[in-house]
Design an enzyme around this catalytic site. Structure first.
Site, mmCIF file in Angstrom:
data_model
loop_
_atom_site.group_PDB
_atom_site.id
_atom_site.type_symbol
_atom_site.label_atom_id
_atom_site.label_comp_id
_atom_site.label_asym_id
_atom_site.label_seq_id
_atom_site.Cartn_x
_atom_site.Cartn_y
_atom_site.Cartn_z
ATOM 1 N N GLU A 120 -2.790 8.014 -5.382
ATOM 2 C CA GLU A 120 -2.793 7.307 -6.665
ATOM 3 C C GLU A 120 -3.791 7.975 -7.591
ATOM 4 O O GLU A 120 -4.949 8.110 -7.214
ATOM 5 C CB GLU A 120 -3.182 5.842 -6.462
ATOM 6 C CG GLU A 120 -2.066 5.032 -5.821
ATOM 7 C CD GLU A 120 -2.423 3.569 -5.627
ATOM 8 O OE1 GLU A 120 -3.531 3.150 -6.033
ATOM 9 O OE2 GLU A 120 -1.598 2.848 -5.063
ATOM 10 N N ARG A 163 0.839 -1.191 0.000
ATOM 11 C CA ARG A 163 0.000 0.000 0.000
ATOM 12 C C ARG A 163 0.880 1.250 0.000
ATOM 13 O O ARG A 163 1.863 1.328 0.743
ATOM 14 C CB ARG A 163 -0.914 0.022 1.235
ATOM 15 C CG ARG A 163 -2.146 -0.862 1.108
ATOM 16 C CD ARG A 163 -3.116 -0.296 0.077
ATOM 17 N NE ARG A 163 -4.340 -1.056 -0.061
ATOM 18 C CZ ARG A 163 -4.568 -2.013 -0.974
ATOM 19 N NH1 ARG A 163 -3.625 -2.351 -1.829
ATOM 20 N NH2 ARG A 163 -5.734 -2.628 -1.040
ATOM 21 N N HIS A 175 -0.630 0.560 -9.908
ATOM 22 C CA HIS A 175 -1.503 -0.377 -9.182
ATOM 23 C C HIS A 175 -2.069 -1.475 -10.102
ATOM 24 O O HIS A 175 -3.273 -1.746 -10.104
ATOM 25 C CB HIS A 175 -2.649 0.377 -8.483
ATOM 26 C CG HIS A 175 -3.109 -0.310 -7.225
ATOM 27 N ND1 HIS A 175 -3.470 0.359 -6.086
ATOM 28 C CD2 HIS A 175 -3.263 -1.623 -6.921
ATOM 29 C CE1 HIS A 175 -3.833 -0.502 -5.143
ATOM 30 N NE2 HIS A 175 -3.712 -1.713 -5.631
#
Ligand SMILES: NC(=O)c1ccc[n+]([C@@H]2O[C@H](COP(=O)([O-])OP(=O)(O)OC[C@H]3O[C@@H](n4cnc5c(N)ncnc54)[C@H](OP(=O)(O)O)[C@@H]3O)[C@@H](O)[C@H]2O)c1
Length: 327
Positions: free
Chosen positions: A269, A240, A288
């Site tokens: 993000e 994370r 991601h």
């Protein structure tokens, strides 16, 4: 802490599912629980008012908003591994069983992480840039992974898959987790606890974070920890983004303490267009995508269906999250 089991009590009255649940999956739910009403979660959140089970989609409300919308909720089956978006203090206190999909990401995230290690080892970032400008036999400081040391911080299901594959490439693998006693998983030379982290960071050529985001891991990789890294080592984050202080990482990369970073996850993000990490030539950002796989949905669905059978039969569920620990 997925894998623990917990009593749930009483068959379900109504299940709500996100858009990832197609017609085939609905039929399989019907085969397990023919009398269970199933509704689709759409933009109209009022469908959640009387459900006691939820398999949320990416856009389904979380945390306290979800508690307000679904006051009868007893079971939430996440289709991912990270569950921090639900874990408000009120949600933790409520008698809701939270299960996740930890265990379905091992193959693809291990392969993704190794692709980042291999990219640095073979000088791919510069070579790919060189496709647009002539390069011939450049000296890129290539190195061999064989014989180097890989530390996996937050050594759980993904870490296990990575360790086995990394060992096959000749890397020595050290895993770091909270509970580090017991038998060594395949490919691992040493399992260590957090007390040993400074020594582990000092010897690792590659440090991979697979930490879940919890109160203990927020900002975990800060300036102090980066200062402990072996000079010239590489850092990777597939856990994370918020477990890393990105300003401290950018400084460690700029001053050469860390030779390169492969970041699948960041905070925020995506990173803003002018973020320093976007401009450094020794950073690979992968947006991601490490968890993506054509087998993702079928593996996640298998866990959800197994848990549905268990719930209806009054059996303990699998992949129960320890809501207080946060994973
Ligand atoms: N990039 C992506 O697309 C993607 C996809 C899936 C998952 N993820 C992230 O990866 C995380 C891990 O997934 P997983 O399936 O491997 O989960 P997992 O099997 O639950 O493993 C997590 C591991 O982290 C360790 N841990 C937790 N807190 C720690 C701490 N403070 N210090 C050291 N170790 C700690 C745990 O140790 P103990 O066993 O000792 O408790 C556990 O072994 C998820 O939570 C998610 O955030 C990212």
């Amino acid at each position: 802490m997925a894998g623990a089991q917990e009593e749930t009590g009483g068959p379900l009255r109504k299940l709500a599912v996100g858009p990832q649940i197609g017609e085939d999956a609905l039929a399989r739910i019907g085969a397990i629980a023919p009398a269970l009403p199933v509704v689709r979660v759409t933009d109209d959140w009022s469908v959640l008012a009387d459900v006691d089970a939820l398999w949320p989609g990416i856009d389904t409300p979380s945390g306290d908003t979800l508690l307000r919308l679904a006051p009868r909720l007893r079971w939430l089956q996440a289709f991912g591994a990270g569950v921090e978006r639900w874990l408000t203090p009120a949600f933790v206190q409520r008698d809701i069983v939270l299960t996740n999909a930890s265990g379905i990401h091992g193959v693809q995230i291990a392969e993704h992480t190794l692709s980042l290690l291999l990219a640095f080892a073979r000088g791919l970032p510069a070579l790919v840039r060189g496709q647009h400008a002539p390069l011939h036999h450049p000296r890129l400081g290539q190195f061999e992974l064989a014989g180097q040391t890989l530390a996996i911080i937050g050594f759980g299901r993904i870490g296990e898959a990575l360790a086995a594959r990394a060992a096959a490439l000749g890397l020595t693998v050290i895993g770091v987790r909270r509970r580090h006693q017991g038998a060594l998983p395949a490919g691992v030379t040493r399992l260590a606890g957090l007390a040993a982290l400074p020594q582990v960071l000092a010897v690792a050529d590659h440090v991979v974070s697979v930490l879940p985001l919890t109160p203990q891991t927020r900002g975990f990789f800060d300036a102090g920890r980066f200062a402990r890294f072996k000079p010239g080592s590489h850092f990777y984050n597939v856990g994370r983004g918020a477990s890393v202080d990105h300003a401290a990482l950018a400084r460690a990369l700029a001053d050469g303490r860390i030779a390169g970073a492969g970041l699948d996850v960041t905070d925020p993000e995506p990173l803003p267009p002018d973020h320093p990490l976007r401009r450094l030539p020794n950073v690979l950002l992968t947006a991601h995508t490490a968890g993506a796989s054509p087998h993702y949905q079928s593996r996640a669905l298998a866990i959800a269906l197994d848990n549905l059978s268990r719930f209806q039969a009054g059996q303990p569920l699998v992949n129960v999250v320890d809501k207080r620990a946060g994973y």
